[in-house]
Write a protein that holds these residues in place. Structure first.
Motif, PDB file in Angstrom:
ATOM      1  N   GLY A  22      -6.560  12.605  -3.595  1.00 24.39           N
ATOM      2  CA  GLY A  22      -4.908  12.575  -3.043  1.00 24.39           C
ATOM      3  C   GLY A  22      -4.264  13.147  -2.978  1.00 24.39           C
ATOM      4  N   THR A  23      -4.618  14.869  -2.892  1.00 22.46           N
ATOM      5  CA  THR A  23      -4.532  16.124  -2.540  1.00 22.46           C
ATOM      6  C   THR A  23      -4.844  16.352  -0.834  1.00 22.46           C
ATOM      7  N   ASP A  26      -3.702  11.081   2.174  1.00 21.68           N
ATOM      8  CA  ASP A  26      -2.790  10.355   1.748  1.00 21.68           C
ATOM      9  C   ASP A  26      -2.975   8.944   1.846  1.00 21.68           C
ATOM     10  N   LEU A  27      -3.551   8.555   0.047  1.00 21.50           N
ATOM     11  CA  LEU A  27      -3.708   7.638  -0.163  1.00 21.50           C
ATOM     12  C   LEU A  27      -2.856   6.923  -0.627  1.00 21.50           C
ATOM     13  N   HIS A  28      -1.597   6.564  -0.033  1.00 16.89           N
ATOM     14  CA  HIS A  28      -0.646   5.165  -0.405  1.00 16.89           C
ATOM     15  C   HIS A  28      -0.745   4.529   0.859  1.00 16.89           C
ATOM     16  N   ASN A  53      -4.457   0.755  -5.301  1.00 11.94           N
ATOM     17  CA  ASN A  53      -3.532   1.861  -5.094  1.00 11.94           C
ATOM     18  C   ASN A  53      -3.682   2.488  -6.335  1.00 11.94           C
ATOM     19  N   LEU A  56      -5.823   4.973  -7.321  1.00 15.39           N
ATOM     20  CA  LEU A  56      -6.113   6.038  -6.497  1.00 15.39           C
ATOM     21  C   LEU A  56      -4.911   7.018  -6.851  1.00 15.39           C
ATOM     22  N   LEU A  57      -4.031   6.610  -6.727  1.00 11.83           N
ATOM     23  CA  LEU A  57      -2.872   7.765  -6.951  1.00 11.83           C
ATOM     24  C   LEU A  57      -2.758   8.914  -7.680  1.00 11.83           C
TER      25      LEU A  57
END
Length: 253
Positions: A22-23, A26-28, A53, A56-57
């Motif tokens: 996630g860094t 962009d997994l949003h 989601n 993931l975040l």
């Protein structure tokens, strides 16, 4: 039901120097499909799980989905992986480690998927991986509308003209002789009338292609997917597909 990251982590997180997926991406907009079942088991005939989601975040990572040296995110999928619709007679009996857009939207709106991806390993038998899709939703949730396919160094765009059957499906070769580990830049852009593809790879050139949205798909519900959708099935847990994504972006207008 979407699963949590803690229950299904199957490998140690990457080093702090690499960072979490996630860094890097962009997994949003995404959730993740994995080639394992709810007991973390690979295997033909097993039902694939989803990583939410939220998970993931929160920093989900595993041997199937993890940060890579050089600032990318690696997707690994063995050919014996669990699948989304095992034995159902529709959908797919091919395994995948694939991000799927959480938001379904109607064709006729303007949307773009942009990615930079390298193919690190092909499945031995077919040497074929679907790296991106514009996939059906709603009544056609088991149907891919558009696919970007990597096969042994050739990048091909598929456009499915009807939601049922493959009659008239278009296969357009965009690039050839793409080297292993080369960074492939692509975009899939949909507007009210057309689907537009752009693909570039070092040493293989750049190509654009555009196709009208078939009338059967006009106004249908769709979403983007991207990752490592292996087009091979077998008993091996070491044969499979591996790709690394360095950029992945969805835009909606």
């Amino acid at each position: 039901m979407l699963t949590s990251c803690k229950k299904h982590s199957v490998a140690s997180p990457p080093s702090a120097a690499q960072g979490l997926p996630g860094t890097v991406l962009d997994l949003h907009p995404w959730y993740l499909i994995l080639p394992v079942n709810s007991n973390n088991q690979e295997g033909i005939g097993k039902k694939a799980i989803q990583i939410s989601n939220t998970a993931l975040l929160a920093g989900y990572t595993s041997k199937y989905f993890h940060s890579a040296e050089g600032g990318g995110v690696t997707f690994w999928c063995p050919i014996n992986g669990a699948t989304t619709t095992p034995g159902a007679g529709f959908g797919s009996d091919h395994p995948r480690t694939e991000l799927t857009e959480s938001y379904n939207w109607n064709l006729g709106k303007t949307a773009t998927l942009e990615g930079i991806v390298a193919i690190n390993k092909y499945p031995a038998t077919t040497k074929t991986i679907i790296i991106a899709q514009l996939h059906g939703g709603g009544n056609y949730k088991a149907v891919a509308f558009v696919m970007l396919v990597a096969r042994a160094g050739t990048i091909t765009a598929y456009v499915k003209n009807t939601p049922r059957g493959d009659v008239g499906m278009q296969h357009i070769v965009l690039l050839q002789n793409v080297a292993m580990n080369a960074k492939i830049s692509y975009s899939i852009h949909a507007d009210a009338q057309r689907i537009n593809f752009t693909v570039t790879a070092p040493g293989a050139g750049s190509e654009q292609w555009s196709a009208p949205i078939p009338s059967a798909w006009a106004k249908q519900t769709v979403h983007f997917s991207a990752g490592d959708y292996v087009q091979a099935v077998g008993n091996s847990s070491t044969d499979g597909g591996m790709v690394t994504y360095y950029k992945l972006k969805i835009s909606h207008l």
